[in-house]
Design an enzyme around this catalytic site. Structure first.
Site, PDB file in Angstrom:
ATOM      1  CE  LYS A   3      18.432  38.799  19.044  1.00 42.19           C
ATOM      2  NZ  LYS A   3      18.199  40.018  18.399  1.00 42.19           N
ATOM      3  CG  MET A   5      34.841  30.844  38.453  1.00 39.32           C
ATOM      4  SD  MET A   5      36.073  30.894  37.684  1.00 39.32           S
ATOM      5  CE  MET A   5      36.799  32.295  38.260  1.00 39.32           C
ATOM      6  CE1 TYR A  36      37.613  33.134  47.343  1.00 37.41           C
ATOM      7  CE2 TYR A  36      35.623  32.789  46.282  1.00 37.41           C
ATOM      8  CZ  TYR A  36      37.006  33.103  46.350  1.00 37.41           C
ATOM      9  OH  TYR A  36      37.389  31.956  45.952  1.00 37.41           O
TER      10      TYR A  36
END
Length: 345
Positions: free
Chosen positions: A36, A293, A245
């Site tokens: 799965k 990101m 950051y």
């Protein structure tokens, strides 16, 4: 063709070796494979084909969409859909050739009313997730069904706890009450609990793909997934320079850093900030600053000469990476994004 700056090197040999070890630990039971979530993120068609060629004959997916995708790869194999059946899926169920794993009295009634056919059944023995209760079984919810496999799911097999024995005892009682061709209880961790948990069929998932579910599997399960990322930029920074950051890392002395095409959008989450690492040849490059990101910044050690366009290997042994990041081994696998080019070797 444009190639991705991210790739997963995937080992056929390790995948097959892991399945064979799990089969050997299944004490004569058939050893299936949970495929799965797109084969735990590796690519379900490729995973299914490799394992079928190795001798696996029992496969498990979550949904009928997954079943339809993988069924063409599984000639002469058994395919079961763990989430059961909905009314809107009945036509697809009969055309795909997979068996629903009925999870409730309502699903059993739906399947029976639609003409039935061979099915599997999940019994809840203590996880309180999917599955018919023993009381529903006693009330006749399964009467008249042609049941191929009765299964249950261990909730805490990765731990040494009383719940394992309690679920085993209840499943033994179900075995005496519900007639079926086969009975199945053990997942990857359950296989490691020993012969009593294996019954007729085991259903490993995590350990197939390099996860270590219990200490008994340590040293026997091989790493399957090797993420790599291309270096986007290399730069020199001065002492006291801040990286990333919120300036969470500050250079103590002049140093050289490499930025790679990887980030939390690819499943390399912020839990690796300041904890993860990569490799370039014999050199280890620690992750510094925050994972963002699309980018991760690495500290280049003395003697390392990584350049723009080079590929670095991300340290991704699942057990170690889980400890580093605080993520489960399951999350580490299934979260790997679609920007990775998947390359089977």
């Amino acid at each position: 063709m444009v190639h991705s700056p991210l790739r997963l090197r995937l080992s056929r040999a390790a995948l097959v070796s892991n399945w064979r070890w799990l089969k050997a630990q299944s004490h004569g039971a058939a050893c299936g494979a949970a495929i799965k979530a797109d084969g735990y993120g590796l690519g379900v068609r490729e995973v299914a084909s490799i394992l079928a060629k190795a001798g696996c004959r029992d496969f498990f997916v979550a949904t009928w969409a997954e079943a339809a995708m993988v069924a063409p790869e599984l000639d002469n194999c058994s395919l079961s859909v763990l989430h059961g059946i909905r009314a809107s899926e009945l036509d697809l169920a009969h055309s795909v050739g997979a068996r629903p794993v009925l999870n409730s009295a309502e699903q059993a009634a739906l399947w029976r009313g639609a003409g039935g056919g061979v099915c599997d059944v999940m019994i809840d023995t203590g996880m309180n997730r999917l599955g018919l209760s023993p009381d529903e079984v006693g009330a006749g919810a399964l009467d008249g069904l042609d049941i191929h496999t009765v299964m249950s799911h261990l909730a805490s097999a990765d731990e040494d706890c009383d719940q394992n024995a309690a679920q085993l005892q209840l499943f033994l009682e179900i075995q005496q009450r519900v007639s079926a061709q086969r009975y199945s209880l053990a997942n990857s961790a359950g296989i490691c609990l020993g012969r009593d948990y294996c019954f007729d069929l085991t259903r490993p998932g995590l350990a197939l793909y390099g996860g270590v579910p219990r200490a008994e599997a340590e040293g026997h399960i091989a790493q399957v997934v090797f993420p790599e990322a291309e270096v986007l930029q290399v730069r020199d920074v001065s002492a006291d320079a801040h990286i990333g950051y919120n300036a969470t890392w500050t250079a103590r002395e002049p140093c050289r850093i490499a930025t790679i095409n990887l980030g939390y959008a690819d499943g390399y989450l912020r839990g690796f900030s300041g904890r993860g690492s990569a490799r370039f040849g014999e050199h280890k490059l620690p992750v510094i600053g925050r994972v963002s990101m699309d980018l991760v910044t690495l500290l280049e050690p003395d003697g390392c000469d990584v350049a723009v366009g080079d590929w670095v290997a991300i340290d991704y042994d699942l057990r170690s990476a889980s400890t580093q990041s605080g993520l489960s081994q399951y999350e580490l696998l299934t979260g790997l994004g679609q920007r990775f080019e998947r390359v089977w070797e």
